[in-house]
Design an enzyme around this catalytic site. Structure first.
Site, PDB file in Angstrom:
ATOM      1  N   TYR A   1       4.567   7.847  -8.363  1.00 53.21           N
ATOM      2  CA  TYR A   1       3.216   7.428  -7.941  1.00 53.21           C
ATOM      3  C   TYR A   1       2.192   8.508  -8.305  1.00 53.21           C
ATOM      4  O   TYR A   1       1.121   8.208  -8.820  1.00 53.21           O
ATOM      5  CB  TYR A   1       3.217   7.158  -6.430  1.00 53.21           C
TER       6      TYR A   1
ATOM      7  N   GLU B   1     -13.565   3.651   5.208  1.00 49.69           N
ATOM      8  CA  GLU B   1     -13.787   2.735   6.338  1.00 49.69           C
ATOM      9  C   GLU B   1     -14.468   3.470   7.497  1.00 49.69           C
ATOM     10  O   GLU B   1     -15.257   2.872   8.222  1.00 49.69           O
ATOM     11  CB  GLU B   1     -12.467   2.101   6.782  1.00 49.69           C
TER      12      GLU B   1
ATOM     13  N   ALA C   1      -8.974   5.191   1.742  1.00 52.22           N
ATOM     14  CA  ALA C   1      -9.452   3.980   2.430  1.00 52.22           C
ATOM     15  C   ALA C   1      -9.853   4.295   3.866  1.00 52.22           C
ATOM     16  O   ALA C   1     -10.895   3.832   4.348  1.00 52.22           O
ATOM     17  CB  ALA C   1      -8.376   2.896   2.411  1.00 52.22           C
ATOM     18  N   THR C   2      -9.046   5.094   4.540  1.00 56.13           N
ATOM     19  CA  THR C   2      -9.356   5.453   5.926  1.00 56.13           C
ATOM     20  C   THR C   2     -10.729   6.107   6.001  1.00 56.13           C
ATOM     21  O   THR C   2     -11.560   5.753   6.848  1.00 56.13           O
ATOM     22  CB  THR C   2      -8.278   6.437   6.462  1.00 56.13           C
TER      23      THR C   2
ATOM     24  N   LYS D   1      -8.540  -1.945  11.887  1.00 58.03           N
ATOM     25  CA  LYS D   1      -9.387  -1.223  12.836  1.00 58.03           C
ATOM     26  C   LYS D   1     -10.586  -2.024  13.349  1.00 58.03           C
ATOM     27  O   LYS D   1     -10.938  -1.923  14.507  1.00 58.03           O
ATOM     28  CB  LYS D   1      -9.869   0.071  12.183  1.00 58.03           C
TER      29      LYS D   1
ATOM     30  N   GLY E   1       0.858  -1.184   0.000  1.00 59.28           N
ATOM     31  CA  GLY E   1       0.000   0.000   0.000  1.00 59.28           C
ATOM     32  C   GLY E   1       0.888   1.224   0.000  1.00 59.28           C
ATOM     33  O   GLY E   1       1.832   1.328   0.799  1.00 59.28           O
ATOM     34  N   PHE E   2       0.639   2.125  -0.958  1.00 55.67           N
ATOM     35  CA  PHE E   2       1.428   3.365  -1.014  1.00 55.67           C
ATOM     36  C   PHE E   2       0.483   4.553  -1.116  1.00 55.67           C
ATOM     37  O   PHE E   2       0.673   5.482  -1.869  1.00 55.67           O
ATOM     38  CB  PHE E   2       2.411   3.311  -2.192  1.00 55.67           C
ATOM     39  N   GLY E   3      -0.601   4.486  -0.314  1.00 60.75           N
ATOM     40  CA  GLY E   3      -1.528   5.619  -0.211  1.00 60.75           C
ATOM     41  C   GLY E   3      -1.089   6.518   0.937  1.00 60.75           C
ATOM     42  O   GLY E   3       0.108   6.668   1.190  1.00 60.75           O
ATOM     43  N   GLY E   4      -2.075   7.107   1.624  1.00 66.54           N
ATOM     44  CA  GLY E   4      -1.763   8.055   2.699  1.00 66.54           C
ATOM     45  C   GLY E   4      -0.791   7.487   3.716  1.00 66.54           C
ATOM     46  O   GLY E   4       0.268   8.074   3.983  1.00 66.54           O
ATOM     47  N   LEU E   5      -1.135   6.318   4.269  1.00 68.81           N
ATOM     48  CA  LEU E   5      -0.282   5.751   5.327  1.00 68.81           C
ATOM     49  C   LEU E   5       1.009   5.179   4.770  1.00 68.81           C
ATOM     50  O   LEU E   5       2.069   5.341   5.382  1.00 68.81           O
ATOM     51  CB  LEU E   5      -1.027   4.644   6.069  1.00 68.81           C
TER      52      LEU E   5
ATOM     53  N   HIS F   1     -18.863   3.199   9.402  1.00 70.15           N
ATOM     54  CA  HIS F   1     -19.342   3.170  10.796  1.00 70.15           C
ATOM     55  C   HIS F   1     -20.535   4.097  11.026  1.00 70.15           C
ATOM     56  O   HIS F   1     -21.122   4.090  12.106  1.00 70.15           O
ATOM     57  CB  HIS F   1     -18.224   3.599  11.755  1.00 70.15           C
TER      58      HIS F   1
HETATM   59  P1  NAD Z   1      -5.228   4.742   0.831  1.00 72.04           P
HETATM   60  O1  NAD Z   1      -6.553   4.571   0.183  1.00 72.04           O
HETATM   61  O2  NAD Z   1      -4.650   6.111   0.909  1.00 72.04           O
HETATM   62  O3  NAD Z   1      -4.140   3.825   0.087  1.00 72.04           O
HETATM   63  C1  NAD Z   1      -4.307   2.478  -0.142  1.00 72.04           C
HETATM   64  C2  NAD Z   1      -3.090   1.933  -0.933  1.00 72.04           C
HETATM   65  O4  NAD Z   1      -3.259   0.511  -1.057  1.00 72.04           O
HETATM   66  C3  NAD Z   1      -2.962   2.490  -2.341  1.00 72.04           C
HETATM   67  O5  NAD Z   1      -1.589   2.703  -2.633  1.00 72.04           O
HETATM   68  C4  NAD Z   1      -3.492   1.348  -3.230  1.00 72.04           C
HETATM   69  O6  NAD Z   1      -2.895   1.341  -4.503  1.00 72.04           O
HETATM   70  C5  NAD Z   1      -3.045   0.148  -2.405  1.00 72.04           C
HETATM   71  N1  NAD Z   1      -3.839  -1.051  -2.723  1.00 72.04           N
HETATM   72  C6  NAD Z   1      -5.194  -1.160  -2.747  1.00 72.04           C
HETATM   73  N2  NAD Z   1      -5.550  -2.412  -3.111  1.00 72.04           N
HETATM   74  C7  NAD Z   1      -4.397  -3.096  -3.330  1.00 72.04           C
HETATM   75  C8  NAD Z   1      -4.096  -4.423  -3.741  1.00 72.04           C
HETATM   76  N3  NAD Z   1      -5.043  -5.319  -3.997  1.00 72.04           N
HETATM   77  N4  NAD Z   1      -2.789  -4.775  -3.877  1.00 72.04           N
HETATM   78  C9  NAD Z   1      -1.808  -3.891  -3.629  1.00 72.04           C
HETATM   79  N5  NAD Z   1      -2.036  -2.623  -3.223  1.00 72.04           N
HETATM   80  C10 NAD Z   1      -3.306  -2.238  -3.074  1.00 72.04           C
HETATM   81  O7  NAD Z   1      -5.298   4.040   2.273  1.00 72.04           O
HETATM   82  P2  NAD Z   1      -4.958   4.722   3.697  1.00 72.04           P
HETATM   83  O8  NAD Z   1      -5.935   5.820   3.942  1.00 72.04           O
HETATM   84  O9  NAD Z   1      -3.495   4.969   3.776  1.00 72.04           O
HETATM   85  O10 NAD Z   1      -5.393   3.542   4.728  1.00 72.04           O
HETATM   86  C11 NAD Z   1      -4.743   2.296   4.822  1.00 72.04           C
HETATM   87  C12 NAD Z   1      -5.344   1.492   5.980  1.00 72.04           C
HETATM   88  O11 NAD Z   1      -4.914   2.009   7.249  1.00 72.04           O
HETATM   89  C13 NAD Z   1      -6.873   1.513   6.044  1.00 72.04           C
HETATM   90  O12 NAD Z   1      -7.343   0.190   6.221  1.00 72.04           O
HETATM   91  C14 NAD Z   1      -7.168   2.325   7.287  1.00 72.04           C
HETATM   92  O13 NAD Z   1      -8.362   1.963   7.939  1.00 72.04           O
HETATM   93  C15 NAD Z   1      -5.975   2.008   8.153  1.00 72.04           C
HETATM   94  N6  NAD Z   1      -5.789   3.029   9.210  1.00 72.04           N
HETATM   95  C16 NAD Z   1      -5.620   2.615  10.498  1.00 72.04           C
HETATM   96  C17 NAD Z   1      -5.462   3.540  11.517  1.00 72.04           C
HETATM   97  C18 NAD Z   1      -5.261   3.091  12.942  1.00 72.04           C
HETATM   98  O14 NAD Z   1      -5.068   3.932  13.805  1.00 72.04           O
HETATM   99  N7  NAD Z   1      -5.291   1.807  13.253  1.00 72.04           N
HETATM  100  C19 NAD Z   1      -5.466   4.905  11.219  1.00 72.04           C
HETATM  101  C20 NAD Z   1      -5.604   5.307   9.900  1.00 72.04           C
HETATM  102  C21 NAD Z   1      -5.768   4.361   8.897  1.00 72.04           C
END
Ligand code: NAD
Length: 325
Positions: A53, A188, A184-185, A118, A8-12, A192
């Protein structure tokens, strides 16, 4: 040196790469997104990959270390040299992370996996994989973000003052400049809201998410969420899950936090006094800092377990994170 991969190379995922860059004990050697992957044993460069990216839409365009692939996770597991992965993937559908864990198990790869899952029901799916992970030689740490994660672990420590825990209340404030940085965050979180579920939120187009956020002025207010802090504290023997509650406010249009993230742990001491410990995160710390820091702290702890031959599933409330220098 611990070789780290990011799925995953999105926000997190992007924030995680920035957190890793100055570290001396860890090196970023692999990354996968939806459309491809990149890997280099000598290390990947954040600035180069972020440009690719944003411009081309996938890390797979990196020359010569990137490959475009429609099964990038499967491929990167096979091709890259990685001791531990941070799974910064969307858990959409709600079974996705458990499916990824199964891919690792079936691949024969051995090492450490860390997620920031989560939902309670998502963590429960991983609990069901306990034996398979153990047999595969994988040390998997789940729920290692901010909540669950940092705040759950803080609650486990705070609980030690008490003979009995009455309740654990987690309240988070998140401020992000625009929702598209954390698609995605936000999806998700929408799942809720009353009237929504994971399926419905997954199926929403970006335009529909935008329209919903327009109605609420960019604010999501979340109450009594299905959050795995409950099952994690129950498993750690601290209190039953019905005593744990999680809620918060997310502002998708302002990086300033709408409220201070905190966990309150109320209990009774051995002398019979009722009291509350409160642990509050600094307002200047972002969601990304409070998720990625702990995720790598747990990854380092996972590596030391793995080196001692300790495999299987652990939660953030069970293991102390180690500080990554
Ligand atoms: P995002 O939408 O910004 O990025 C998702 C990344 O995953 C993208 O780079 C996408 O290309 C990649 N991806 C999606 N499907 C894929 C696949 N099948 N194969 C390979 N790569 C794939 O996501 P985000 O906002 O960074 O969130 C990531 C996760 O972190 C979410 O599940 C979110 O709930 C979780 N999160 C947890 C907390 C916590 O405190 N526990 C806080 C924030 C976010």
């Amino acid at each position: 040196m611990i070789k780290v991969g990011l799925l995953g190379f999105g926000g997190l995922g992007q924030a995680a790469a920035r957190v890793l860059a100055p570290k001396g004990e860890m090196i970023w050697t692999a990354v996968a997104d939806h459309k491809g992957y990149a890997q280099n044993k000598a290390g990947l460069d954040y600035d180069t990959l972020i440009k690719i990216y944003h411009k081309q839409g996938s890390v797979g365009f990196l020359a010569p270390d990137g490959i475009l692939s429609s099964h990038s996770i499967q491929d990167v597991i096979k091709q890259a040299s990685v001791d531990g992965y941070f799974l910064a993937l969307p858990n959409l559908p709600n079974t996705f992370m458990a499916d990824v864990a199964r891919q690792f198990i079936n691949s024969g790869w051995r090492g450490v996996l860390v997620d920031a899952l989560k939902r309670t029901s998502a963590v429960e799916q991983l609990l069901a994989l306990q034996d398979e992970l153990q047999q595969a030689g994988i040390t998997y740490l789940t729920g290692c973000g901010a909540t669950p994660g940092l705040l759950t672990a803080a609650a486990a420590i705070a609980a030690q003052s008490y003979a009995e825990i009455h309740n654990v209340t987690i309240t988070f404030g998140v401020g992000i400049a625009n929702w598209e940085a954390y698609r995605a965050t936000i999806r998700e979180d929408i799942a809720h809201l009353p009237g929504y579920d994971v399926e419905k939120a997954t199926a929403m187009t970006d335009v529909e998410v935008e329209a919903l956020l327009n109605e609420t002025n960019g604010i999501l207010t979340l109450e009594n969420m299905e959050h795995a802090d409950d099952v994690m504290l129950e498993l750690a023997g601290i209190c039953s899950r019905d005593r744990v509650s999680v809620g918060g406010v997310v502002d998708t249009r302002n990086p300033k936090k709408p409220l201070s993230t905190n966990v309150k742990v109320t209990g009774r001491t051995f002398e019979g006094k009722i009291s509350t410990h409160t642990f509050t995160l600094g307002d200047e710390t972002s969601m990304a800092a409070n998720v990625c820091g702990p995720a790598f702290g747990y990854l380092k702890a996972g590596i030391s377990l793995h080196r001692r031959g300790i495999y299987g599933l652990f939660t953030a409330a069970e293991v102390m994170p180690q500080f990554v220098r």
